[in-house]
Design an enzyme around this catalytic site. Sequence first.
Site: not given
Length: 484
Positions: A174, A249, A283, A383
């Site tokens: 997905k 992750e 990331c 972030e």
Amino acid sequence: MERKTDFYIDGKWVAPIKANDFPVINPANETEYATISLGTEDDVNAAVAAAKAAFSSWSTTPHAERVAKVEKLAEIYQERMEEMAEAISGEMGAPKNIASSQQAAAGLGHIKAFIRALKEFEFEGPLSEKFQSEYIIHEPIGVCGLITPWNWPMNQVTLKVVPAVGVGCTVLLKPSEIAPMSSMLFAEFMDQAGFPAGVFNLVNGDGPTVGEAMSRHPDIDMMSFTGSTRAGVAVTKAAADTVKRVSLELGGKGPNLVFADTDVAKAVKRGVLHMFNNSGQSCNAPSRMMVEKSAYAEAVEVAKSVAEAQEVGDPTQEGRQIGPVVSETQFNKIQGLIDAGIKEGATLLAGGLGRPDGLNRGYYVKPTVFADVTNDMTIAKEEIFGPVLSIMSFESEEEAVKIANDTPYGLTSYVQTGDPERAKRLARQLRAGMIQLNGAGRAPGSPFGGYKQSGNGREGGKFGLLEFLEVKAVAGWPVADAAE
Ligand SMILES: NC(=O)c1ccc[n+]([C@@H]2O[C@H](COP(=O)([O-])OP(=O)(O)OC[C@H]3O[C@@H](n4cnc5c(N)ncnc54)[C@H](O)[C@@H]3O)[C@@H](O)[C@H]2O)c1
């Protein structure tokens, strides 16, 4: 505009069980780039049934045959790389040259590294020299659910699909509903490479519907997830009742330690450009630049001029510009965080609120640098996922390590120093899954993954294969008598 509302299930493109059109927006011009459909739990069930049915024959297919299919995939990917770069650019706004030389190319690099790892990996053997009759066999874990984000779409998809099918698992992918077009093209590559029906399946959809149904599914043996820490936690909770393995992750807030004993101008320039690459949507972005006090003034000056020189603009043009961020939601989130930086008292060196001059359409963000940031400010903690850098100072190596590790994340930490002993010392002290010293690039096949809330998985090369393998220990394995 492309209309691609089908899913790839059991070797065929099939219509969703219930139509639910969803626009894929090109962030460079805010127009509809393509239409997909969002799936439901019923589509997930159909795809999982296909993957389950295919598992017994695929997992027992000779290893060399499976590797040959992956080699075929690499050939097709290479031939159709420009199409891939175009799809990525259209769905998430990466400029032409980044879409091709970094985004699409990363996928091919991973496929090639996995081919090497698949050929070298020892899938079975004795536990040790001494215990020859204790025999260890690595076996494919089963049906794997793979969920990926939009920021490096093919990088993530190849890091999951290729090791999984390479070792004999069957999968349901997905991709991010925000950037699904590259994955639809990848499904065409898998089909063209001749993977048997049911080995690879793709269902589009959102997280709370399709992602959740996958995570809960009793016939999915493992979830491999890349995305935000928030969604990773949701996947883990939904997966708990079936005790499936969950590999994560997640996000990061990478520190970049710059010591006065290095070429400060060069290190700062490299750090700023790295932060802005992919419009800050990585990331592992070095988003907290920490500079030794005696070099701080120089660093601030260099960072300001590099940020001011950073061009932003149309991804369809050649050049070194950065493109837009992926969506209106991301644009608004980034604006909110820039605002928080200003309100909490950081010094705005470059960029700031609003779109860059002359760019009134598209989700373009000004390359922004804050100085005099402290680690308790929102911009140092969260972030941002945009081209926004925070610079702070430290007095001693000890303090630098303390600030660097003072985050719930632990993905990549960066160190710039002319002292090799200090480099080694810091590489050991920083709590992160990856350390990059003095601008060194990472080798293909090196494990990618984080400590703490950056995740618990390791992707790439042989470490990436291990993620999709069960370990079976057989006692009493018949061995030839040494005396014979
Ligand atoms: N560590 C890594 O390797 C790595 C690599 C790339 C991106 N990321 C992280 O990804 C994030 C950006 O990507 P994003 O905005 O697409 O993240 P996101 O978490 O919003 O979405 C990622 C994927 O998860 C799905 N999802 C969302 N909610 C879900 C739920 N409740 N259950 C199941 N699936 C769900 C989404 O549909 C999408 O496919 C950043 O935090 C970034 O750091 C991590």
